[in-house]
Design an enzyme around this catalytic site. Sequence first.
Site, mmCIF file in Angstrom:
data_model
loop_
_atom_site.group_PDB
_atom_site.id
_atom_site.type_symbol
_atom_site.label_atom_id
_atom_site.label_comp_id
_atom_site.label_asym_id
_atom_site.label_seq_id
_atom_site.Cartn_x
_atom_site.Cartn_y
_atom_site.Cartn_z
ATOM 1 N N SER A 96 0.829 -1.210 0.000
ATOM 2 C CA SER A 96 0.000 0.000 0.000
ATOM 3 C C SER A 96 0.864 1.261 0.000
ATOM 4 O O SER A 96 1.928 1.295 0.620
ATOM 5 C CB SER A 96 -0.886 -0.004 1.246
ATOM 6 O OG SER A 96 -1.467 1.269 1.441
ATOM 7 N N TYR B 44 -1.864 5.775 -4.434
ATOM 8 C CA TYR B 44 -2.859 6.833 -4.279
ATOM 9 C C TYR B 44 -2.231 8.077 -4.891
ATOM 10 O O TYR B 44 -1.077 8.408 -4.560
ATOM 11 C CB TYR B 44 -3.162 7.090 -2.801
ATOM 12 C CG TYR B 44 -4.100 6.078 -2.171
ATOM 13 C CD1 TYR B 44 -5.361 5.844 -2.720
ATOM 14 C CD2 TYR B 44 -3.732 5.381 -1.030
ATOM 15 C CE1 TYR B 44 -6.230 4.925 -2.133
ATOM 16 C CE2 TYR B 44 -4.597 4.458 -0.441
ATOM 17 C CZ TYR B 44 -5.840 4.240 -1.004
ATOM 18 O OH TYR B 44 -6.704 3.334 -0.427
ATOM 19 N N THR C 292 -5.221 2.909 -7.513
ATOM 20 C CA THR C 292 -6.545 2.859 -6.879
ATOM 21 C C THR C 292 -7.375 4.053 -7.341
ATOM 22 O O THR C 292 -6.973 5.201 -7.170
ATOM 23 C CB THR C 292 -6.388 2.844 -5.346
ATOM 24 O OG1 THR C 292 -5.610 1.688 -5.023
ATOM 25 C CG2 THR C 292 -7.735 2.760 -4.642
ATOM 26 N N LYS D 168 -7.304 -0.343 -10.292
ATOM 27 C CA LYS D 168 -7.949 -1.059 -9.171
ATOM 28 C C LYS D 168 -9.195 -0.296 -8.718
ATOM 29 O O LYS D 168 -9.090 0.836 -8.233
ATOM 30 C CB LYS D 168 -6.967 -1.178 -8.004
ATOM 31 C CG LYS D 168 -7.557 -1.794 -6.733
ATOM 32 C CD LYS D 168 -6.473 -1.959 -5.676
ATOM 33 C CE LYS D 168 -6.980 -2.656 -4.436
ATOM 34 N NZ LYS D 168 -7.776 -1.806 -3.556
ATOM 35 N N HIS E 13 -12.984 -2.032 -2.966
ATOM 36 C CA HIS E 13 -12.158 -1.593 -1.843
ATOM 37 C C HIS E 13 -12.546 -2.328 -0.551
ATOM 38 O O HIS E 13 -12.561 -1.739 0.531
ATOM 39 C CB HIS E 13 -12.300 -0.077 -1.667
ATOM 40 C CG HIS E 13 -11.058 0.605 -1.167
ATOM 41 N ND1 HIS E 13 -10.323 1.484 -1.916
ATOM 42 C CD2 HIS E 13 -10.412 0.547 0.029
ATOM 43 C CE1 HIS E 13 -9.305 1.937 -1.211
ATOM 44 N NE2 HIS E 13 -9.333 1.374 -0.023
HETATM 45 C C1 FNR Z 1 -7.734 -1.895 2.261
HETATM 46 N N1 FNR Z 1 -7.723 -1.668 0.895
HETATM 47 C C2 FNR Z 1 -6.819 -0.794 0.352
HETATM 48 N N2 FNR Z 1 -6.800 -0.595 -0.978
HETATM 49 C C3 FNR Z 1 -5.906 0.240 -1.533
HETATM 50 O O1 FNR Z 1 -5.912 0.407 -2.746
HETATM 51 N N3 FNR Z 1 -4.988 0.877 -0.753
HETATM 52 C C4 FNR Z 1 -4.939 0.727 0.586
HETATM 53 O O2 FNR Z 1 -4.109 1.295 1.263
HETATM 54 C C5 FNR Z 1 -5.900 -0.125 1.180
HETATM 55 N N4 FNR Z 1 -5.926 -0.297 2.527
HETATM 56 C C6 FNR Z 1 -6.831 -1.180 3.076
HETATM 57 C C7 FNR Z 1 -6.805 -1.383 4.440
HETATM 58 C C8 FNR Z 1 -7.659 -2.318 4.995
HETATM 59 C C9 FNR Z 1 -7.617 -2.557 6.462
HETATM 60 C C10 FNR Z 1 -8.568 -3.036 4.188
HETATM 61 C C11 FNR Z 1 -9.482 -4.067 4.772
HETATM 62 C C12 FNR Z 1 -8.593 -2.814 2.840
HETATM 63 C C13 FNR Z 1 -8.590 -2.475 0.019
HETATM 64 C C14 FNR Z 1 -7.892 -3.771 -0.351
HETATM 65 O O3 FNR Z 1 -6.829 -3.538 -1.223
HETATM 66 C C15 FNR Z 1 -8.842 -4.748 -1.026
HETATM 67 O O4 FNR Z 1 -9.502 -4.105 -2.070
HETATM 68 C C16 FNR Z 1 -9.863 -5.348 -0.052
HETATM 69 O O5 FNR Z 1 -9.317 -5.530 1.203
HETATM 70 C C17 FNR Z 1 -10.367 -6.675 -0.573
HETATM 71 O O6 FNR Z 1 -11.395 -7.146 0.215
HETATM 72 P P1 FNR Z 1 -11.238 -8.201 1.417
HETATM 73 O O7 FNR Z 1 -10.313 -9.311 0.945
HETATM 74 O O8 FNR Z 1 -10.652 -7.443 2.566
HETATM 75 O O9 FNR Z 1 -12.625 -8.632 1.644
#
Ligand code: FNR
Length: 442
Positions: free
Chosen positions: A180, A203, A229, A304, A328
């Site tokens: 991330s 980001y 993202t 994404k 997300h």
């Molecule tokens: C995320 N996700 C996420 N996506 C992204 O593009 N940058 C990020 O920094 C984060 N940070 C993040 C933190 C936490 C705690 C969660 C739960 C999710 C989204 C992540 O990449 C992904 O899309 C989802 O987590 C997928 O769903 P599941 O597997 O958590 O159900």
Amino acid sequence: MDKQFRSLCLYMQIAEGSKSEHLISYITLTSHLHHTLHFLLPLVWSPHALSVLLLQVEEEAQVSRSLPIDDASMGEITNVMEYQAIAKQKLPKMAYDYYASGAEDEWTLQENREAFSRILFRPRILIDVSKIDMTTTVLGFKISMPIMVAPTAMQKMAHPDGEYATARAAAAAGTIMTLSSWATSSVEEVASTGPGIRFFQLYVYKDRKVVEQLVRRAERAGFKAIALTVDTPRLGRREADIKNRFVLPPHLTLKNFEGLDLGKMDQAADSGLASYVAGQVDRTLSWKDVKWLQTITTMPILVKGVITAEDTRLAVANGAAGIIVSNHGARQLDYVPATISALEEVVKATRGQIPVFLDGGVRRGTDVFKALALGAAGVFVGRPVVFSLAAAGEAGVSNVLRMLRDEFELTMALSGCTSLADITRNHVITESDRLRVMPSRL
Ligand code: FNR
């Protein structure tokens, strides 16, 4: 707890109402001293109370560290979902809620799981499944299985090893980790953990110099692709974070931005992260920026956060190397469909020109199979990684990847598939298939 500490807690109970209830259970359970301190400091009002507290906390933390609340004490872990309860027990409420929560009513959060359960199998039988090959290639990189690690922010809140542990576990499993932008370890630090295929999630900040610098650093550190993202012009309304006044614990920083004076998150009247996003992330982001990104890096770009055919066609037209169908983890716009429900629409709209990946609610090997049957080239998992990290560090993440791999292999065997190419649309029946079949039966 000794007498002095008990009376201090009692005093706090009077002063702070139910907060100190949390405090006591929190201190007893946590194994991370810094979390405890972060929680306590706002409640402490005298130097003497603080010193008593610090002493006690250190003692408790030592005891807690020596008492593993891990796989062993919870009995045998048999599926990845079981890590969530352990994480809930181990983590401070603010951290757990940040990881677990979704946006607003959390309808999509639930739906991301439930939609998988409405897809059924049409397995084939009497096929020699004594050898199963799960290997695949993603953007030209060979990996051991079509299960990869999604970017999740601030992993050191889950475990002191944070992103290092995740990077090592993913590399050991022969799969890809996506780091991330908001990691608590920098691209260089993660690269220093050793070999492994890694993608960098981006980001886009208002200050494009910051973005340029970061993308170049990721490329130099050996990252192989950008996961851009596109679903976060503003942060989704995560009510738990608002209630908790979520903020990154003071001993941690968003490591990639540390040198740029953007690594800290200020306390806000609601979610500190939402305020940070409002201040830094570029709301004007549009397709022309996807083009711009291609001028500053040779890394392929995965877009994404696409969930419609219209945006899929635009992604193809604007040079995306692939799409990640993602909502997300249901943390942005509530009441969007589950990603598994949106997948086929996106796959069809690519006309086979670029690969499509999926994340959101993947918790079983059967989920992986269903996604592949509906046209995904691979899946990413988010929360199971942070929950297992909280429970057992690198070993936890390794176990999650191993369990998903084993379940997926079993699903392939029981469906009569020996390679990923054998998995077809005919191996599953979806809700819309059933609706299409029904009228002719009436
Ligand atoms: C995320 N996700 C996420 N996506 C992204 O593009 N940058 C990020 O920094 C984060 N940070 C993040 C933190 C936490 C705690 C969660 C739960 C999710 C989204 C992540 O990449 C992904 O899309 C989802 O987590 C997928 O769903 P599941 O597997 O958590 O159900």
